[in-house]
Write a protein that holds these residues in place. Structure first.
Motif, PDB file in Angstrom:
ATOM      1  N   ARG A 197       0.837  -1.196   0.000  1.00 56.46           N
ATOM      2  CA  ARG A 197       0.000   0.000   0.000  1.00 56.46           C
ATOM      3  C   ARG A 197       0.874   1.248   0.000  1.00 56.46           C
ATOM      4  N   ARG A 198       2.115   1.064   0.274  1.00 56.48           N
ATOM      5  CA  ARG A 198       3.084   2.155   0.242  1.00 56.48           C
ATOM      6  C   ARG A 198       4.054   1.861  -0.899  1.00 56.48           C
ATOM      7  N   PRO A 199       3.860   2.498  -2.046  1.00 57.48           N
ATOM      8  CA  PRO A 199       4.673   2.158  -3.217  1.00 57.48           C
ATOM      9  C   PRO A 199       6.124   2.615  -3.127  1.00 57.48           C
ATOM     10  N   PHE A 200       6.463   3.477  -2.175  1.00 58.48           N
ATOM     11  CA  PHE A 200       7.824   3.978  -2.087  1.00 58.48           C
ATOM     12  C   PHE A 200       8.868   2.866  -1.923  1.00 58.48           C
ATOM     13  N   PRO A 201       8.680   1.905  -0.996  1.00 56.99           N
ATOM     14  CA  PRO A 201       9.682   0.831  -0.887  1.00 56.99           C
ATOM     15  C   PRO A 201       9.807   0.016  -2.170  1.00 56.99           C
ATOM     16  N   VAL A 202       8.694  -0.219  -2.844  1.00 52.96           N
ATOM     17  CA  VAL A 202       8.732  -0.964  -4.095  1.00 52.96           C
ATOM     18  C   VAL A 202       9.540  -0.187  -5.131  1.00 52.96           C
ATOM     19  N   ALA A 203       9.294   1.107  -5.222  1.00 56.61           N
ATOM     20  CA  ALA A 203      10.002   1.942  -6.192  1.00 56.61           C
ATOM     21  C   ALA A 203      11.497   2.011  -5.885  1.00 56.61           C
ATOM     22  N   VAL A 204      11.844   2.103  -4.615  1.00 59.35           N
ATOM     23  CA  VAL A 204      13.257   2.180  -4.231  1.00 59.35           C
ATOM     24  C   VAL A 204      13.975   0.879  -4.586  1.00 59.35           C
ATOM     25  N   VAL A 205      13.370  -0.249  -4.258  1.00 57.47           N
ATOM     26  CA  VAL A 205      13.997  -1.537  -4.566  1.00 57.47           C
ATOM     27  C   VAL A 205      14.078  -1.734  -6.085  1.00 57.47           C
ATOM     28  N   ALA A 206      13.013  -1.390  -6.801  1.00 63.05           N
ATOM     29  CA  ALA A 206      13.029  -1.520  -8.262  1.00 63.05           C
ATOM     30  C   ALA A 206      14.123  -0.655  -8.874  1.00 63.05           C
ATOM     31  N   ALA A 207      14.262   0.570  -8.389  1.00 65.71           N
ATOM     32  CA  ALA A 207      15.311   1.463  -8.899  1.00 65.71           C
ATOM     33  C   ALA A 207      16.695   0.890  -8.618  1.00 65.71           C
ATOM     34  N   ALA A 208      16.877   0.316  -7.448  1.00 66.49           N
ATOM     35  CA  ALA A 208      18.170  -0.286  -7.107  1.00 66.49           C
ATOM     36  C   ALA A 208      18.470  -1.475  -8.014  1.00 66.49           C
ATOM     37  N   VAL A 209      17.478  -2.320  -8.243  1.00 68.62           N
ATOM     38  CA  VAL A 209      17.671  -3.475  -9.119  1.00 68.62           C
ATOM     39  C   VAL A 209      18.000  -3.013 -10.540  1.00 68.62           C
ATOM     40  N   VAL A 210      17.262  -2.035 -11.037  1.00 66.60           N
ATOM     41  CA  VAL A 210      17.525  -1.503 -12.372  1.00 66.60           C
ATOM     42  C   VAL A 210      18.938  -0.933 -12.457  1.00 66.60           C
ATOM     43  N   ALA A 211      19.345  -0.180 -11.446  1.00 60.64           N
ATOM     44  CA  ALA A 211      20.683   0.411 -11.445  1.00 60.64           C
ATOM     45  C   ALA A 211      21.768  -0.664 -11.460  1.00 60.64           C
ATOM     46  N   VAL A 212      21.612  -1.680 -10.615  1.00 59.96           N
ATOM     47  CA  VAL A 212      22.597  -2.762 -10.559  1.00 59.96           C
ATOM     48  C   VAL A 212      22.665  -3.487 -11.905  1.00 59.96           C
ATOM     49  N   LEU A 213      21.516  -3.787 -12.477  1.00 57.89           N
ATOM     50  CA  LEU A 213      21.502  -4.474 -13.775  1.00 57.89           C
ATOM     51  C   LEU A 213      22.111  -3.611 -14.869  1.00 57.89           C
ATOM     52  N   ALA A 214      21.767  -2.336 -14.888  1.00 55.35           N
ATOM     53  CA  ALA A 214      22.282  -1.439 -15.932  1.00 55.35           C
ATOM     54  C   ALA A 214      23.798  -1.302 -15.829  1.00 55.35           C
ATOM     55  N   VAL A 215      24.315  -1.180 -14.612  1.00 57.77           N
ATOM     56  CA  VAL A 215      25.762  -1.060 -14.440  1.00 57.77           C
ATOM     57  C   VAL A 215      26.451  -2.367 -14.821  1.00 57.77           C
ATOM     58  N   ARG A 216      25.899  -3.487 -14.378  1.00 58.83           N
ATOM     59  CA  ARG A 216      26.533  -4.795 -14.640  1.00 58.83           C
ATOM     60  C   ARG A 216      26.470  -5.170 -16.119  1.00 58.83           C
ATOM     61  N   LEU A 217      25.327  -4.957 -16.757  1.00 60.87           N
ATOM     62  CA  LEU A 217      25.167  -5.384 -18.144  1.00 60.87           C
ATOM     63  C   LEU A 217      25.669  -4.350 -19.143  1.00 60.87           C
ATOM     64  N   GLY A 218      25.576  -3.085 -18.800  1.00 59.38           N
ATOM     65  CA  GLY A 218      25.994  -2.059 -19.748  1.00 59.38           C
ATOM     66  C   GLY A 218      25.041  -1.976 -20.930  1.00 59.38           C
ATOM     67  N   ARG A 219      25.494  -1.293 -21.957  1.00 54.64           N
ATOM     68  CA  ARG A 219      24.657  -1.133 -23.156  1.00 54.64           C
ATOM     69  C   ARG A 219      24.776  -2.375 -24.027  1.00 54.64           C
ATOM     70  N   ARG A 220      23.738  -3.177 -23.996  1.00 50.14           N
ATOM     71  CA  ARG A 220      23.703  -4.378 -24.827  1.00 50.14           C
ATOM     72  C   ARG A 220      22.266  -4.641 -25.239  1.00 50.14           C
ATOM     73  N   PRO A 221      22.072  -5.388 -26.288  1.00 51.95           N
ATOM     74  CA  PRO A 221      20.723  -5.552 -26.838  1.00 51.95           C
ATOM     75  C   PRO A 221      19.727  -6.264 -25.915  1.00 51.95           C
ATOM     76  N   ASP A 222      20.219  -7.073 -24.993  1.00 52.92           N
ATOM     77  CA  ASP A 222      19.308  -7.805 -24.111  1.00 52.92           C
ATOM     78  C   ASP A 222      18.988  -7.040 -22.823  1.00 52.92           C
ATOM     79  N   LEU A 223      19.582  -5.875 -22.630  1.00 53.12           N
ATOM     80  CA  LEU A 223      19.345  -5.099 -21.411  1.00 53.12           C
ATOM     81  C   LEU A 223      17.864  -4.824 -21.153  1.00 53.12           C
ATOM     82  N   PRO A 224      17.064  -4.427 -22.153  1.00 54.80           N
ATOM     83  CA  PRO A 224      15.646  -4.173 -21.862  1.00 54.80           C
ATOM     84  C   PRO A 224      14.916  -5.384 -21.266  1.00 54.80           C
ATOM     85  N   ALA A 225      15.239  -6.581 -21.710  1.00 53.63           N
ATOM     86  CA  ALA A 225      14.588  -7.774 -21.161  1.00 53.63           C
ATOM     87  C   ALA A 225      14.940  -7.953 -19.688  1.00 53.63           C
TER      88      ALA A 225
END
Length: 176
Positions: free
Chosen positions: A3-31
């Motif tokens: 009911r409080r979307p802030f924790p969900v958004a924070v965790v999602a942003a962290a996961v996205v950041a970790v994935l983006a840094v680890r994978l870099g610019r590559r064609p499968d990144l959006p998946a």
């Protein structure tokens, strides 16, 4: 979902950041990013409700498959074939468990396995095996902890989706 979307958004942003840094610019990144955001939402939902809703699991699998199919135009279809094998294998792995012990695994977990199998298969056999092992170890350690602190017993159910997603993330971070 929370009911409080802030924790969900924070965790999602962290996961996205970790994935983006680890994978870099590559064609499968959006998946991987789609699965990261979707997986975060599903984890919060599963913890709160002990269910993984079809309106997120099934379209999520289709979305991940479509994005990996697009990526395969750039990197070759071998990865996509591996993704399809991974999807089928992980789906069967959890579907068989659901048939044998339906009170220990939910049908939502079986459906979530479609997306997870796609990304693990895309990354190859070593990632697939590490993903399965990490899923089982993380879930098993949590269940053991629940038993040790006497908050449940051998027949207690736990939301398994977060462990499936965390184990997959371990394999993705190792092999991507």
């Amino acid at each position: 979902m929370s009911r409080r979307p802030f924790p969900v958004a924070v965790v999602a942003a962290a996961v996205v950041a970790v994935l983006a840094v680890r994978l870099g610019r590559r064609p499968d990144l959006p998946a991987f990013l789609l699965l990261g955001v979707l997986g975060t939402m599903l984890s919060f939902i599963d913890v709160a409700l002990k269910r993984l809703p079809d309106p997120l699991t099934l379209p999520g699998a289709l979305g991940v498959a479509a994005l990996l199919a697009l990526a395969s135009l750039d990197v070759g279809f071998g990865h996509f074939v591996g993704a399809l094998y991974g999807m089928g294998a992980l789906f069967l792995f959890y579907a068989i468990q659901w048939v044998i012990v339906p009170h220990q695994i939910g049908l939502g977990d079986v459906k979530l396995a479609l997306s997870l199998g796609l990304v693990l298969g895309w990354l190859g056999l070593q990632a697939f095996v590490l993903g399965i092992v990490a899923i089982q170890v993380l879930g098993g350690l949590w269940a053991l902890g629940v038993i040790i602190v006497r908050r449940g017993g051998l027949t207690s159910s736990i939301p398994f989706g977060p462990f499936m997603l965390a184990g997959t993330l371990v394999a993705v971070l190792r092999y991507a």
